[in-house]
Scaffold this motif. Structure first.
Motif: not given
Length: 203
Positions: A150, A157, A122-127
């Protein structure tokens, strides 16, 4: 960083099924894009992060990073060094551009690498899906590359290059503009735009 034709991959020979599916979907996404502009941050290990910019149209590209600007109109490659106001000209050889060819990032895995799926993160709201490419070319300076893709869009990313000499460089995409309108002349070096430039012709 080549938006090339998608080729069939022997997943059993190149890597596990999951990594193959991710890489194929990523490549297919960029194959549909005729041109793009990307702003990125790159950070060699132990150094401060720096900004770079790449504009790509087919096999043509213009790359700004590390105090240099590389122009490639598909035939001639010009490397402009701002500090010395000097430009080096050479015939474009697509096999010799290495890490500095932003048209290859999306298809580099298709030749000279085996790959495997590492993890989901996970990176913030991104998977993100993380895939590791290991070089099978003994003459390559690159040992392996880790690409973060992403999950929702299959857009890249970031990617991290591990070189055989121990050096590591991480590239992170900050902005990406697909299908930008750009004239072919943008990729050709014009001495009129750089007064007093010293031209070194290496052809």
């Amino acid at each position: 960083m080549l938006v090339a034709s998608l080729c069939c991959i022997d997943a059993s020979a190149q890597g596990d099924k999951k990594s193959s599916e991710i890489l194929e979907a990523m490549s297919a996404r960029y194959q549909k894009i005729k041109s793009f502009k990307a702003v990125f941050t790159y950070k060699p290990t132990g150094e401060k992060p720096l900004k770079g910019e790449a504009t790509v149209k087919g096999t043509k590209f213009r790359l700004k990073m590390a105090g240099q600007e590389i122009f490639n109109d598909g035939k001639l490659m010009a490397t402009y060094i701002k500090e010395t106001n000097e430009v080096n000209l050479q015939d474009f050889d697509p096999t010799q551009t290495g890490d500095l060819d932003p048209t290859k990032i999306y298809s580099a895995y298709k030749k000279g690498f085996k790959y495997k799926y590492l993890q989901e993160k996970k990176e913030g709201a991104k998977t993100l899906d993380v895939v590791e490419l290991t070089s099978t070319n003994k003459n390559s300076q690159v040992d392996k590359v880790q690409i973060e893709v992403e999950k929702a869009t299959r857009a890249i990313s970031s990617w991290k290059i591990f070189q055989k000499n121990g050096q590591q460089v991480t590239y992170k995409v900050d902005q990406f503009q697909p299908d930008v309108k750009v004239a072919d002349s943008y990729f050709a070096f014009n001495t009129k735009d750089y007064p007093g430039v010293e031209v070194v012709d290496l052809r």
